[in-house]
Design a protein around this motif. Sequence first.
Motif, short mmCIF file in Angstrom:
data_model
loop_
_atom_site.label_atom_id
_atom_site.label_comp_id
_atom_site.label_asym_id
_atom_site.label_seq_id
_atom_site.Cartn_x
_atom_site.Cartn_y
_atom_site.Cartn_z
N CYS A 1 -5.46 -3.19 0.49
CA CYS A 1 -5.93 -1.84 0.81
C CYS A 1 -7.15 -1.52 -0.05
O CYS A 1 -7.50 -2.27 -0.95
CB CYS A 1 -4.83 -0.81 0.60
SG CYS A 1 -4.18 -0.72 -1.08
N VAL B 1 -5.69 6.08 0.97
CA VAL B 1 -5.54 4.63 0.82
C VAL B 1 -5.65 4.03 2.22
O VAL B 1 -4.85 4.34 3.10
CB VAL B 1 -4.18 4.27 0.18
CG1 VAL B 1 -4.00 2.76 0.12
CG2 VAL B 1 -4.07 4.88 -1.21
N PRO C 1 0.80 -1.23 0.00
CA PRO C 1 0.00 0.00 0.00
C PRO C 1 0.84 1.29 0.00
O PRO C 1 0.47 2.26 -0.65
CB PRO C 1 -0.84 -0.12 1.28
CG PRO C 1 -0.97 -1.59 1.48
CD PRO C 1 0.34 -2.17 1.03
N ASP D 1 -5.48 0.82 4.61
CA ASP D 1 -4.99 -0.55 4.70
C ASP D 1 -6.11 -1.46 5.18
O ASP D 1 -6.90 -1.08 6.04
CB ASP D 1 -3.82 -0.64 5.68
CG ASP D 1 -2.57 0.06 5.17
OD1 ASP D 1 -2.54 0.46 4.00
OD2 ASP D 1 -1.62 0.19 5.95
#
Length: 148
Positions: free
Chosen positions: A63, A91, A15, A93
């Motif tokens: 993610c 983003v 990620p 996780d």
Amino acid sequence: MPLHLVKLCVGIDAPDQLRALQHGRRLAVGDALVHTTRMIPRRADEIVPGGSLYWVMKGAVRCRQTILDLEPVTDPETGRSACRIHLDPTVVDTEAWPWRPFQGWRYLPPEKAPPDRRTGTGGGAGGADDVAAMPDDMQAALREMGFL
């Protein structure tokens, strides 16, 4: 509950690498964060608002990003229809859930979506911070054994 999409993130291993790539693109192109794919989801009205794009990296969903809009477009070079997926730059996780390779994207019902990765104040042995600090392969092994 909104419907989600799942897609392979080819060439990206983690990620943080996706975050860095997208940040660089936003600096070069502008603030919009768009991922273009060939097919337009027929169930778009179930995805927006509230759906997410779950990214598969190295054989596991790792993610997600919230989908802000799905925009049908025509590729000016080929004349083929395509879809711009407008994404929130955040983003998030998720728990690493194994996922087999596939082409394109797939629908992902909310009940089958991996949960966001646990983080928090933890507080020592066995807390959420301890789990988040574990390598993904260790988390996957412990999950298979039923410890997580």
